[in-house]
Scaffold this active site. Structure first.
Site, mmCIF file in Angstrom:
data_model
loop_
_atom_site.group_PDB
_atom_site.id
_atom_site.type_symbol
_atom_site.label_atom_id
_atom_site.label_comp_id
_atom_site.label_asym_id
_atom_site.label_seq_id
_atom_site.Cartn_x
_atom_site.Cartn_y
_atom_site.Cartn_z
ATOM 1 N N LYS A 1 0.837 -1.199 0.000
ATOM 2 C CA LYS A 1 0.000 0.000 0.000
ATOM 3 C C LYS A 1 0.869 1.244 0.000
ATOM 4 O O LYS A 1 1.950 1.267 0.590
ATOM 5 C CB LYS A 1 -0.903 0.011 1.237
ATOM 6 N N HIS B 1 -7.572 -12.624 3.904
ATOM 7 C CA HIS B 1 -6.878 -11.760 4.868
ATOM 8 C C HIS B 1 -6.635 -12.479 6.192
ATOM 9 O O HIS B 1 -5.747 -12.078 6.959
ATOM 10 C CB HIS B 1 -7.678 -10.477 5.085
ATOM 11 N N ARG C 1 -3.140 -13.601 6.450
ATOM 12 C CA ARG C 1 -2.245 -12.505 6.856
ATOM 13 C C ARG C 1 -2.344 -12.278 8.364
ATOM 14 O O ARG C 1 -1.323 -12.041 9.032
ATOM 15 C CB ARG C 1 -2.634 -11.254 6.074
ATOM 16 N N HIS D 1 3.247 -2.342 7.408
ATOM 17 C CA HIS D 1 2.381 -1.349 8.038
ATOM 18 C C HIS D 1 3.141 -0.040 8.271
ATOM 19 O O HIS D 1 4.363 -0.043 8.436
ATOM 20 C CB HIS D 1 1.861 -1.871 9.380
ATOM 21 N N TYR E 1 -3.908 -6.777 14.327
ATOM 22 C CA TYR E 1 -3.867 -8.096 13.690
ATOM 23 C C TYR E 1 -3.656 -9.227 14.701
ATOM 24 O O TYR E 1 -3.654 -10.390 14.322
ATOM 25 C CB TYR E 1 -2.748 -8.137 12.641
#
Length: 294
Positions: free
Chosen positions: A171, A242, A245, A268, A277
């Protein structure tokens, strides 16, 4: 302003999501779509009214309303940069506060026996090219914590086979390096032995006849179907892509790996995101609590 704002977003998924939200906001403001809307006329009261319409009349969850607010603030900032609105107007819009919301985290981490069943089910599937490819995909998702969108962007030039490392574009167009465990390396190498080492997408498309097309990458939906097929074969409780992950992060944290290292491996921006997470079980948390001393 909408076109300029969307052009600044790096991810295609982000552009599609924000464009959809801006289209809905534009229609609420009386325009045909985001590109026809005169964003230079946007004001504080419009943003407040739209937020309350979403929350009260449409019954949207606070998190969804806040996503629309973020899109409006983004297009307002772009309109200010384009000198379509003045600084005072932009500051008023920027000052609109998000709706407060707290929800238990979604998703889960797989138990050890579940991930073993998942990998075993893929291993026991047919020996054709698709099965070999899918084994490598599952291994990367579970063993390296990749996002499914990241898998679609992997190319041969990103791979350092000798060292078992992979450069990933995540990202925000941020690059990071991930490292293979022996099991991940074995499954990726098995795919490379079949795929070959010519340049192109690491995971191309396979025709029904088994022909590999390296000029066309997989899309995120295809990767989701791979995980769903593996879940069905393994006969485990429902999971999402996800969740693999989340499993990667949870297991590293459970082994007391420094959270900053986990953050960097996950790609991140800050550790607060990484902490979300953590899906360690209540039993594990109870055991941790017993270490406290009076």
């Amino acid at each position: 302003a909408a076109a300029a704002y969307l052009a600044e977003l790096h991810s295609g998924d982000s552009r599609r999501a924000v464009r959809s939200r801006l289209n809905i906001a534009a229609r609420w403001l009386g325009a045909a779509d985001a590109f026809c809307c005169e964003w230079g006329r946007l004001r504080y009261v419009h943003v407040l009214g739209f937020m309350h319409a979403l929350a009260d009349k449409e019954g949207l969850a606070a998190a969804s309303v806040n996503a629309y607010l973020s899109a409006l603030k983004g297009v307002a900032e772009t309109a200010w940069r384009l000198r379509q609105i003045d600084l005072t107007t932009y500051a008023e819009i920027k000052a609109v506060k998000q709706l407060r919301v707290h929800r238990e985290p979604t998703g889960r981490a797989l138990q050890a026996d579940e991930s073993q069943k998942l990998l075993a089910a893929v291993d026991e599937d047919t020996d054709g090219p698709k099965a070999v490819r899918d084994r490598a995909l599952i291994a990367l998702l579970l063993g390296c914590g990749l996002r499914r969108a990241e898998v679609t962007t992997l190319r041969m030039e990103n791979l350092e086979r000798s060292s078992g490392t992979l450069r990933v574009i995540g990202k925000g167009n941020k690059e990071r390096k991930v490292f293979f465990t022996p099991e991940v390396a074995q499954k990726v190498n098995a795919w490379l032995d079949l795929r070959g080492t010519e340049p192109g997408w690491l995971f191309g498309r396979l025709t029904k006849g088994g022909q590999l097309i390296l000029t066309n990458p997989l899309d995120p939906a295809s990767i989701g179907r791979v995980v769903k097929h593996a879940q069905d074969l393994a006969k485990i409780a429902p999971i999402t892509t996800h969740d693999l992950r989340r499993t990667f992060a949870t297991r590293l944290l459970a082994k007391n790996v420094d959270i900053v290292a986990v953050k960097n491996l996950m790609g991140h921006a800050n550790v607060s995101t990484t902490a979300k997470y953590d899906r360690r079980s209540e039993e594990a948390l109870q055991q941790a609590a017993q270490l406290a001393e009076l």
